[in-house]
Design an enzyme around this catalytic site. Structure first.
Site, PDB file in Angstrom:
ATOM      1  N   ALA A 186      13.255 -23.385  25.321  1.00 48.11           N
ATOM      2  CA  ALA A 186      13.164 -22.375  24.266  1.00 48.11           C
ATOM      3  C   ALA A 186      11.780 -21.734  24.233  1.00 48.11           C
ATOM      4  O   ALA A 186      11.281 -21.367  23.171  1.00 48.11           O
ATOM      5  CB  ALA A 186      13.478 -23.010  22.911  1.00 48.11           C
ATOM      6  N   ARG A 244      13.457  -8.226  25.856  1.00 47.38           N
ATOM      7  CA  ARG A 244      14.470  -7.200  25.632  1.00 47.38           C
ATOM      8  C   ARG A 244      15.067  -7.235  24.225  1.00 47.38           C
ATOM      9  O   ARG A 244      15.754  -6.306  23.811  1.00 47.38           O
ATOM     10  CB  ARG A 244      15.569  -7.316  26.691  1.00 47.38           C
ATOM     11  CG  ARG A 244      15.171  -6.711  28.034  1.00 47.38           C
ATOM     12  CD  ARG A 244      16.255  -6.881  29.076  1.00 47.38           C
ATOM     13  NE  ARG A 244      16.261  -8.223  29.641  1.00 47.38           N
ATOM     14  CZ  ARG A 244      17.138  -8.647  30.548  1.00 47.38           C
ATOM     15  NH1 ARG A 244      18.091  -7.829  30.969  1.00 47.38           N
ATOM     16  NH2 ARG A 244      17.063  -9.875  31.021  1.00 47.38           N
ATOM     17  N   GLY A 270       7.951 -21.078  34.665  1.00 45.41           N
ATOM     18  CA  GLY A 270       9.270 -21.310  35.201  1.00 45.41           C
ATOM     19  C   GLY A 270       9.992 -22.476  34.571  1.00 45.41           C
ATOM     20  O   GLY A 270       9.412 -23.306  33.872  1.00 45.41           O
ATOM     21  N   TYR A 312      23.790  -8.937 -19.075  1.00 47.35           N
ATOM     22  CA  TYR A 312      22.869  -9.775 -18.320  1.00 47.35           C
ATOM     23  C   TYR A 312      22.675 -11.078 -19.080  1.00 47.35           C
ATOM     24  O   TYR A 312      22.285 -11.077 -20.261  1.00 47.35           O
ATOM     25  CB  TYR A 312      21.515  -9.097 -18.122  1.00 47.35           C
ATOM     26  CG  TYR A 312      20.482 -10.050 -17.572  1.00 47.35           C
ATOM     27  CD1 TYR A 312      20.588 -10.517 -16.263  1.00 47.35           C
ATOM     28  CD2 TYR A 312      19.443 -10.515 -18.356  1.00 47.35           C
ATOM     29  CE1 TYR A 312      19.674 -11.420 -15.751  1.00 47.35           C
ATOM     30  CE2 TYR A 312      18.515 -11.413 -17.848  1.00 47.35           C
ATOM     31  CZ  TYR A 312      18.633 -11.861 -16.550  1.00 47.35           C
ATOM     32  OH  TYR A 312      17.729 -12.767 -16.047  1.00 47.35           O
TER      33      TYR A 312
END
Length: 478
Positions: free
Chosen positions: A13, A19, A84, A372
């Site tokens: 993660a 994007r 990686g 109310y």
């Protein structure tokens, strides 16, 4: 659930998700009650792993805070530089040097993965005694995805990235889902030999499979029963597609369990919601968080309930509620707003354009119109007149109002807290109640009316009103 000391789960993660074009890390984007990574953690929970490690990187503080709040058993592991997937798993295993047995690696953006599918993958891996097993899927469009290459006997041979695939391999529709099970010892050994000598300058976890095959270790490929379980997302459009798929899955399961949905396409139910049989959900209903709906209740249309309980047989129409409790056989709406702390007992009616907050309303009481009610306790069998305001805030602090059992309050009342209206008491229409009203008394707090005769004739001569008044008095000329 019992813990399995021979299993470790690693969730990747750390990526930014460029994007998504968001300040929120990709794995924290929500769909149906959980974040992306929250869905992945839920799928992994039944494995009973001894350690649950989440590799964080981009937005590490945000992801770590989210884990602390929603999944305290998950342990964040920082990957300061994103070198990686192989590097990320190596960082995770350095944080768990005691890990043995099976290491399960999951991407943090596959929210549709079912717990049963993951459990079956791990079971197949462990039964075969493999060094590594990859979850695969047969997809209609494999473009851009890593392909699974098998030998003539149908056994796993390699994972080939799309950019490296030959013409015949590009025709393969079985793809790498990015979900793996490894033997811990062999995984450590292979990770130590990974190279970043490639186009991306990164350590690829998939290279472990080639190393295992080359060393003669057993490697397997387990095919997911439904390819949609393996879908991830890279942008908001793909996230919306996942959300729709999950909506259909959730709604289908509830309908098969005895819930009626008149329009499933516009009905959104978080995975954290609970429903009982014979609940009816009308179009454009949104149930979120810890909401629960009891047997026979009807909700919607055009209703949003967040962390709200609805009792058996209640009807909630065109309403919005957050942190509320709606008792059995209540009627709420249309156009009602129940804010946190609203507690409605059996057969309470909350009508049109009524807002409640931190209010307890007793059984059978009614607040039908334009009112109310904040910071209040209302007893049983009481009727609150139209256009009532509970004046609970003095500019510094909130104060409480108490209305007793079987009271009747007039229209256009204001109750200036703190104030108490006793059991069986009445208040006159148009009153501003600033003092306690004893049980059984009538509270009147308004000025005396006086009528000024002929005011219209003197001040508005020749007007339509003056002509109408003259005609009513018989003064109009023939």
């Amino acid at each position: 659930m019992s813990q399995n000391p021979a299993r470790t789960v690693v969730v990747l993660a750390a990526g930014e998700g460029k994007r998504m074009k968001s300040s929120l890390p990709k794995v924290l984007h929500p769909l149906l009650g959980r974040s992306l990574v929250g869905h992945v953690l839920a799928a992994a929970e039944p494995l009973g792993a001894a350690r649950l490690l989440v590799v964080v990187g981009h937005g590490a503080e945000q992801v770590t805070a989210h884990l602390a709040e929603t999944a305290p058993a998950a342990e964040p592991v920082l990957q300061a530089e994103q070198n990686g997937t192989g590097h990320a798993v190596r960082m995770a295993l350095q944080a768990a040097p005691e890990a043995t047995g099976t290491v399960v690696v999951l991407n943090g953006d596959v929210p549709l993965l079912r717990p049963d599918t993951l459990a079956d993958l791990v079971a197949a891996h462990e039964a075969a005694g493999n060094a590594a097993t990859v979850l695969t899927a047969e997809v209609p469009d494999p473009n851009g995805l890593g392909r699974i290459v098998r030998d003539d006997a149908g056994r796993f041979a390699a994972i080939v990235e799309h950019r490296d695939a030959k013409r015949e391999q590009l025709a393969v529709r079985e793809i790498n889902a990015g979900i793996y099970a490894f033997d811990a010892a062999l995984l450590r050994e292979a990770l130590g030999k990974l190279s970043s000598d490639n186009d991306q300058g990164e350590e690829y976890l998939t290279d472990v499979f080639g190393a295992c095959v080359a060393a003669g270790h057993g490697v397997g490929a387990f095919v997911a029963p439904d390819h949609t379980e393996t879908l991830g997302c890279n942008d908001r459009a793909e996230l919306a597609a996942l959300r729709a798929l999950l909506r259909d899955r959730v709604n289908g399961a509830w309908m098969r369990a005895g819930v009626t949905m008149l329009d499933p396409a516009t009905t959104w139910v978080d995975v954290t919601v609970s429903l009982e049989r014979d609940v009816t959900l009308h179009p454009n209903t949104h149930l979120q968080g810890g909401t629960s709906i009891a047997e026979g209740a009807q909700v919607g249309p055009d209703t949003t309930l967040i962390d709200t309980g609805v009792g058996a047989g209640a009807v909630v129409v065109r309403a919005h509620a957050t942190g509320a409790e709606i008792g059995p056989e209540c009627s709420v709406g249309p156009y009602a707003y129940l804010r946190p702390g609203s507690r409605l007992a059996r057969k309470v009616k909350i009508g049109t354009y009524v807002e409640t907050k931190n209010a307890t309303v007793g059984a059978g009481s009614k607040i039908p119109h334009l009112s109310y009610v904040g910071d209040a306790t209302i007893g049983e069998g009481t009727n609150i007149g139209a256009a009532t305001v509970f004046v609970n805030y003095d500019g510094v602090a909130k104060h409480h109002t108490v209305i007793g059992d079987h009271a009747r309050t007039g229209a256009d009342n204001m109750f200036v807290a703190p104030v108490t209206v006793g059991d069986g008491a009445y208040t006159a229409a148009g009153s501003v109640i600033i003092k306690d009203v004893p049980p059984g008394a009538l509270g009147v707090a308004r000025g005396q009316q006086r009528n000024i005769e002929d005011w219209v004739q003197r001040r508005r001569p020749g007007s339509a009103a003056a002509e109408a008044a003259a005609k009513a008095r018989g003064d109009a000329p023939e």
